[in-house]
Design a protein around this motif. Sequence first.
Motif, short mmCIF file in Angstrom:
data_model
loop_
_atom_site.label_atom_id
_atom_site.label_comp_id
_atom_site.label_asym_id
_atom_site.label_seq_id
_atom_site.Cartn_x
_atom_site.Cartn_y
_atom_site.Cartn_z
N ARG A 284 0.72 -1.44 0.45
CA ARG A 284 -0.29 0.68 -0.18
C ARG A 284 1.28 1.35 0.08
NH1 ARG A 284 -4.54 2.06 0.50
NH2 ARG A 284 -4.96 4.06 1.05
N GLU A 285 1.86 1.07 0.66
CA GLU A 285 2.70 2.49 1.18
C GLU A 285 3.75 2.50 -0.32
OE1 GLU A 285 7.05 3.81 3.40
OE2 GLU A 285 5.35 2.31 4.39
N ALA A 286 3.73 1.46 -1.50
CA ALA A 286 4.73 1.93 -2.94
C ALA A 286 3.98 2.60 -3.03
CB ALA A 286 5.34 0.47 -2.63
N ASP B 172 -7.16 1.23 -3.54
CA ASP B 172 -7.98 0.66 -3.22
C ASP B 172 -8.18 -1.12 -3.97
OD1 ASP B 172 -7.33 2.44 -0.82
OD2 ASP B 172 -9.12 3.78 -1.67
N VAL B 173 -8.63 -0.58 -4.59
CA VAL B 173 -9.16 -1.98 -6.19
C VAL B 173 -8.52 -2.80 -6.41
CG1 VAL B 173 -9.86 -2.93 -8.19
CG2 VAL B 173 -11.00 -0.82 -6.59
N ALA B 174 -7.12 -2.30 -6.64
CA ALA B 174 -5.84 -3.61 -6.47
C ALA B 174 -5.44 -4.26 -5.13
CB ALA B 174 -4.23 -1.99 -7.50
N LEU B 175 -5.20 -3.25 -4.30
CA LEU B 175 -4.57 -4.38 -3.07
C LEU B 175 -6.22 -4.58 -2.59
CD1 LEU B 175 -3.65 -1.70 -0.90
CD2 LEU B 175 -2.63 -3.34 -1.94
N THR C 205 -0.38 -2.66 -12.53
CA THR C 205 -1.11 -1.38 -12.23
C THR C 205 -0.24 -0.18 -11.98
OG1 THR C 205 -2.18 -3.20 -10.73
CG2 THR C 205 -2.55 -0.77 -9.84
N LEU C 206 0.96 0.08 -10.97
CA LEU C 206 1.51 0.94 -11.10
C LEU C 206 1.78 1.73 -12.30
CD1 LEU C 206 4.48 -0.47 -9.09
CD2 LEU C 206 2.69 1.81 -8.54
#
Length: 193
Positions: free
Chosen positions: A85-87, A186-189, A164-165
């Motif tokens: 999440r931080e990244a 949020d969706v990716a996590l 995603t990035l």
Amino acid sequence: MARVREFDTDRAVEAAMNAFRRKGFEGTSVQDLVDATGVGRGSLYAAFGSKEGLYLAAMDRYRERHALPLVEVLRQGAPGRELLREALVAAVDEIARDGSRRACLIVGAAMERIAHDPQVAAHVRSTTELLEDALAEVVAEAQAAGQLSGKRGARDLARYLVVTLHGLRVMGAIAPDRDALMAVVDVALDALD
């Protein structure tokens, strides 16, 4: 006697990197690079050999400025899910702060140059693999700690996060709306479970 270089190479590469991010390789003329760097055409060619040589130097700088710091964040050893999440949030914050809607040089190179320039292709691959490897390590650790489901392999999830990035950077160039980009995070996590 060899002539002493009369300009700051690091500043020239930084300026060229930003020019290539704004216009891409094909859209950036040598005159654009002269204007951006403040360095004469002959001096640029003497230092970098060609526009392509300056582009490769700019890609190296982009890796130093954007990919390597992200890899360092991922290697901090914090709990996996929080670290992921931080990244992703760090990437969103960087995109939102930019404001000039400059494109990701790696994504741009992949779209514009990879099919016909083996050096660019190798650079894009190595930078992508660097990110993917760091993400795979974090995902595997998070799976082992029970923070993420083991339904999918760590490598597959790492590739998903690289996509995603890159997608965040593309969307940020289109519309750097932090709230919209955070919704993607949020969706990716959530998709990791």
